[in-house]
Design a protein around this motif. Structure first.
Motif, PDB file in Angstrom:
ATOM      1  N   ASP A 117      40.387  41.519  35.658  1.00  0.00           N
ATOM      2  CA  ASP A 117      40.133  40.133  36.047  1.00  0.00           C
ATOM      3  C   ASP A 117      39.464  40.051  37.413  1.00  0.00           C
ATOM      4  O   ASP A 117      38.539  39.267  37.635  1.00  0.00           O
ATOM      5  CB  ASP A 117      41.444  39.337  36.064  1.00  0.00           C
ATOM      6  CG  ASP A 117      41.766  38.733  34.715  1.00  0.00           C
ATOM      7  OD1 ASP A 117      40.902  38.800  33.828  1.00  0.00           O
ATOM      8  OD2 ASP A 117      42.870  38.205  34.548  1.00  0.00           O
ATOM      9  N   ASN A 118      39.958  40.858  38.352  1.00  0.00           N
ATOM     10  CA  ASN A 118      39.399  40.838  39.701  1.00  0.00           C
ATOM     11  C   ASN A 118      37.932  41.256  39.701  1.00  0.00           C
ATOM     12  O   ASN A 118      37.097  40.627  40.364  1.00  0.00           O
ATOM     13  CB  ASN A 118      40.194  41.754  40.627  1.00  0.00           C
ATOM     14  CG  ASN A 118      41.591  41.234  40.908  1.00  0.00           C
ATOM     15  OD1 ASN A 118      41.869  40.056  40.720  1.00  0.00           O
ATOM     16  ND2 ASN A 118      42.465  42.117  41.351  1.00  0.00           N
ATOM     17  N   ALA A 174      35.852  41.171  37.169  1.00  0.00           N
ATOM     18  CA  ALA A 174      35.059  40.175  36.445  1.00  0.00           C
ATOM     19  C   ALA A 174      34.762  38.956  37.314  1.00  0.00           C
ATOM     20  O   ALA A 174      33.724  38.307  37.157  1.00  0.00           O
ATOM     21  CB  ALA A 174      35.804  39.747  35.178  1.00  0.00           C
ATOM     22  N   ASN A 175      35.673  38.619  38.241  1.00  0.00           N
ATOM     23  CA  ASN A 175      35.503  37.424  39.082  1.00  0.00           C
ATOM     24  C   ASN A 175      35.082  37.763  40.508  1.00  0.00           C
ATOM     25  O   ASN A 175      35.234  36.932  41.404  1.00  0.00           O
ATOM     26  CB  ASN A 175      36.814  36.634  39.118  1.00  0.00           C
ATOM     27  CG  ASN A 175      37.090  35.911  37.815  1.00  0.00           C
ATOM     28  OD1 ASN A 175      36.545  34.844  37.550  1.00  0.00           O
ATOM     29  ND2 ASN A 175      37.946  36.518  36.992  1.00  0.00           N
ATOM     30  N   SER A 230      32.295  37.753  41.760  1.00  0.00           N
ATOM     31  CA  SER A 230      31.237  36.846  42.216  1.00  0.00           C
ATOM     32  C   SER A 230      31.604  35.378  42.011  1.00  0.00           C
ATOM     33  O   SER A 230      30.745  34.508  42.162  1.00  0.00           O
ATOM     34  CB  SER A 230      29.919  37.154  41.485  1.00  0.00           C
ATOM     35  OG  SER A 230      29.487  38.472  41.750  1.00  0.00           O
ATOM     36  N   THR A 231      32.856  35.101  41.669  1.00  0.00           N
ATOM     37  CA  THR A 231      33.293  33.720  41.452  1.00  0.00           C
ATOM     38  C   THR A 231      33.683  33.093  42.784  1.00  0.00           C
ATOM     39  O   THR A 231      34.572  33.590  43.475  1.00  0.00           O
ATOM     40  CB  THR A 231      34.495  33.677  40.488  1.00  0.00           C
ATOM     41  OG1 THR A 231      34.122  34.271  39.237  1.00  0.00           O
ATOM     42  CG2 THR A 231      34.944  32.240  40.256  1.00  0.00           C
ATOM     43  N   TYR A 263      37.450  32.531  44.268  1.00  0.00           N
ATOM     44  CA  TYR A 263      38.449  33.255  43.480  1.00  0.00           C
ATOM     45  C   TYR A 263      39.359  34.069  44.389  1.00  0.00           C
ATOM     46  O   TYR A 263      38.913  34.680  45.357  1.00  0.00           O
ATOM     47  CB  TYR A 263      37.753  34.183  42.476  1.00  0.00           C
ATOM     48  CG  TYR A 263      38.706  35.045  41.684  1.00  0.00           C
ATOM     49  CD1 TYR A 263      39.393  34.545  40.590  1.00  0.00           C
ATOM     50  CD2 TYR A 263      38.928  36.378  42.041  1.00  0.00           C
ATOM     51  CE1 TYR A 263      40.270  35.334  39.861  1.00  0.00           C
ATOM     52  CE2 TYR A 263      39.798  37.182  41.321  1.00  0.00           C
ATOM     53  CZ  TYR A 263      40.471  36.651  40.231  1.00  0.00           C
ATOM     54  OH  TYR A 263      41.343  37.439  39.528  1.00  0.00           O
ATOM     55  N   LYS A 288      42.150  37.179  44.436  1.00  0.00           N
ATOM     56  CA  LYS A 288      42.507  38.338  43.619  1.00  0.00           C
ATOM     57  C   LYS A 288      43.982  38.359  43.258  1.00  0.00           C
ATOM     58  O   LYS A 288      44.844  37.822  43.960  1.00  0.00           O
ATOM     59  CB  LYS A 288      42.135  39.623  44.344  1.00  0.00           C
ATOM     60  CG  LYS A 288      42.971  39.903  45.592  1.00  0.00           C
ATOM     61  CD  LYS A 288      42.551  41.216  46.233  1.00  0.00           C
ATOM     62  CE  LYS A 288      43.390  41.510  47.484  1.00  0.00           C
ATOM     63  NZ  LYS A 288      42.992  42.774  48.129  1.00  0.00           N
ATOM     64  N   THR A 314      42.038  23.558  44.734  1.00  0.00           N
ATOM     65  CA  THR A 314      41.084  24.649  44.540  1.00  0.00           C
ATOM     66  C   THR A 314      40.397  24.982  45.856  1.00  0.00           C
ATOM     67  O   THR A 314      40.345  24.151  46.774  1.00  0.00           O
ATOM     68  CB  THR A 314      40.022  24.270  43.485  1.00  0.00           C
ATOM     69  OG1 THR A 314      39.221  25.419  43.187  1.00  0.00           O
ATOM     70  CG2 THR A 314      39.119  23.160  43.991  1.00  0.00           C
ATOM     71  N   ALA A 364      37.342  26.511  45.270  1.00  0.00           N
ATOM     72  CA  ALA A 364      36.010  26.658  44.686  1.00  0.00           C
ATOM     73  C   ALA A 364      35.206  25.398  44.956  1.00  0.00           C
ATOM     74  O   ALA A 364      35.408  24.365  44.323  1.00  0.00           O
ATOM     75  CB  ALA A 364      36.113  26.923  43.182  1.00  0.00           C
ATOM     76  N   ASN A 381      39.907  28.241  38.030  1.00  0.00           N
ATOM     77  CA  ASN A 381      40.055  28.578  39.448  1.00  0.00           C
ATOM     78  C   ASN A 381      40.733  27.453  40.233  1.00  0.00           C
ATOM     79  O   ASN A 381      40.346  27.134  41.352  1.00  0.00           O
ATOM     80  CB  ASN A 381      38.683  28.897  40.046  1.00  0.00           C
ATOM     81  CG  ASN A 381      38.770  29.851  41.226  1.00  0.00           C
ATOM     82  OD1 ASN A 381      39.837  30.372  41.544  1.00  0.00           O
ATOM     83  ND2 ASN A 381      37.651  30.069  41.886  1.00  0.00           N
ATOM     84  N   SER A 412      34.653  35.311  46.750  1.00  0.00           N
ATOM     85  CA  SER A 412      35.880  35.924  46.240  1.00  0.00           C
ATOM     86  C   SER A 412      36.407  36.931  47.263  1.00  0.00           C
ATOM     87  O   SER A 412      35.631  37.581  47.966  1.00  0.00           O
ATOM     88  CB  SER A 412      35.586  36.621  44.913  1.00  0.00           C
ATOM     89  OG  SER A 412      36.620  37.508  44.558  1.00  0.00           O
TER      90      SER A 412
END
Length: 408
Positions: free
Chosen positions: A26-27, A29-30, A32-33, A36, A38, A103, A105, A336, A368
């Motif tokens: 998951d970390n 994959a995200n 670049s989110t 986010y 970790k 959030t 984000a 997120n 992230s």
């Protein structure tokens, strides 16, 4: 220790490492989110009671920890609606279910209806901001919040209410000499209205000021006296300083003009002088003519202002932020976002750059907080440990087979 216990311990270890691999996946994959936080897997031993010299094998338990309170770095963008919080706090957003969430984000974009929505479809929330007065915050709840909307409601005009005039009246002027200047004011409909100032010397250290509005749109043209009384007496002392009127201000009368209203104005003339120099004058009156919205600005304390063609910035909203006592204990949800949990503490609402809350960065996004090198190292460790635990299970299985075959 039973062989079944050995196998259960191996399975426990494999499950624990599988959980670790899940958080690592998951970390990565995200990574670049925006915004986010970790996740990491924490291990604790499971000890079962043993008796009679026989060891009762236990295993390992896992819990998932979220590093929500760890701030990431910032990436700067070309969009003013990309927002980040530098410090503590969370944006308050609303989902399609009508529920408010927290959030970090801040990748917001303006939709056709004027609302600001981030990449996960959550709308940014705040308080309406009028007349430069902060609304009252509901500290422990989301009541009073509304979605921030940048859609302009047509054109805007700001009527004039006050201004200033600074002039030097020539000390060597003869009695009867006049000096003239003009200033522009704006009525309630944004029409510009030219006010003519006429200074006439009446005696040593004494002048009279008249303020008139000349209306050329009617026949015959008229000059309307704007002062409560005709004319205003100005007196200066021996060093050319203004001493009358006391306080250095005067007021004009309100004036209805063609269906609009020109408000009564408070004019500051405290900087006026009478010195041995030629006449000179500067001044300004507040307000602006009718103009359309051409953009917006978001300040570090969260004030969202619409920008008009006239250059006027009109505050319309103030972004609200929230915080909890234990951010790492918030419940992470899809998109997120986070919700309050029993262990996080209550949500407390405030304003950016106020108290312990961080400031708003416009044109920036929080990255992230995932470290790819650290995650890849953790993935290799989890893979090796999973393999080792599978060997324990395999050995237990082989010994169990030997035990079963003893009957043959």
């Amino acid at each position: 220790m039973s062989l079944y216990g050995t196998m259960r311990t191996g399975v426990s270890g494999m499950n624990a490492q599988a959980n670790r691999l899940g958080t690592v996946g998951d970390n990565i994959a995200n990574a670049s989110t925006a915004g986010y936080k970790k996740a990491s897997t924490q291990f604790s031993s499971l000890i079962l009671p043993s008796a009679g010299g026989a060891y009762n094998s236990g295993g390992v338990n896992t819990t998932i920890r979220y590093s929500i309170s760890d701030q990431g770095t910032f990436s700067y963008t070309t969009s003013d609606t990309d927002l980040a919080i530098n410090g503590r706090g969370f944006f308050i957003v609303e989902g399609t279910d009508g529920v408010e969430y927290l959030t970090r984000a801040g990748s917001f974009q303006q939709l056709s209806d004027g609302s600001l929505v981030n990449a996960a479809g959550f709308k940014l929330m705040g308080y309406p901001y009028q007349n430069g007065v902060d609304p009252t915050i509901v500290i422990n709840g989301f009541d009073g919040l509304s979605e921030i909307n940048l859609k302009a409601s047509g054109m805007n005009a700001v009527p004039s209410t006050e201004g200033y005039t600074t002039a030097n009246l020539p000390a060597n002027a003869a009695v009867g000499d006049t000096e003239k200047t003009s200033l522009i004011a704006y009525d309630s409909q944004g029409n510009s209205r030219k006010l003519d100032y006429t200074y006439t010397k009446t005696a040593d250290n004494e002048w009279e000021l008249t303020v008139t509005y000349h209306d050329a749109s009617v026949t015959p043209a008229v000059d309307i006296n704007m002062l409560p009384t005709s004319p205003l007496t100005l007196e200066f002392n021996a060093v050319g300083e203004l001493i009358v009127p006391a306080g250095g201000t005067f007021n004009t009368n309100p004036l209805p003009i063609g269906g609009a209203n020109l408000s009564g104005l408070t004019i500051d003339i405290s900087g006026m002088t009478q010195l041995g120099k030629p006449f000179s004058s500067t001044g300004d009156i507040n307000g602006s003519g009718a103009s359309s919205v051409i953009g917006y600005e978001i300040s570090e304390d969260g004030i969202v202002s619409l920008k008009y063609e006239s250059g006027e910035l009109v505050p319309t909203y103030r972004i609200a932020v929230a915080d909890v006592q234990s951010p790492d204990k918030l419940n992470p949800l899809a998109g997120n976002v986070y919700s309050q949990s029993q262990d996080s503490g209550v949500v407390v609402v405030g304003y950016p750059a106020n108290g312990s809350y961080g400031s708003i960065l416009s044109g920036a996004l929080e990255d992230s907080n995932v470290d790819i090198a650290e995650e890849l190292t953790g993935m290799i460790e989890a893979q090796r440990n999973y393999t080792a635990n599978s060997k324990v299970f395999q050995t237990g299985s082989e010994l169990l087979e030997v035990l079963v075959n003893l009957k043959r």
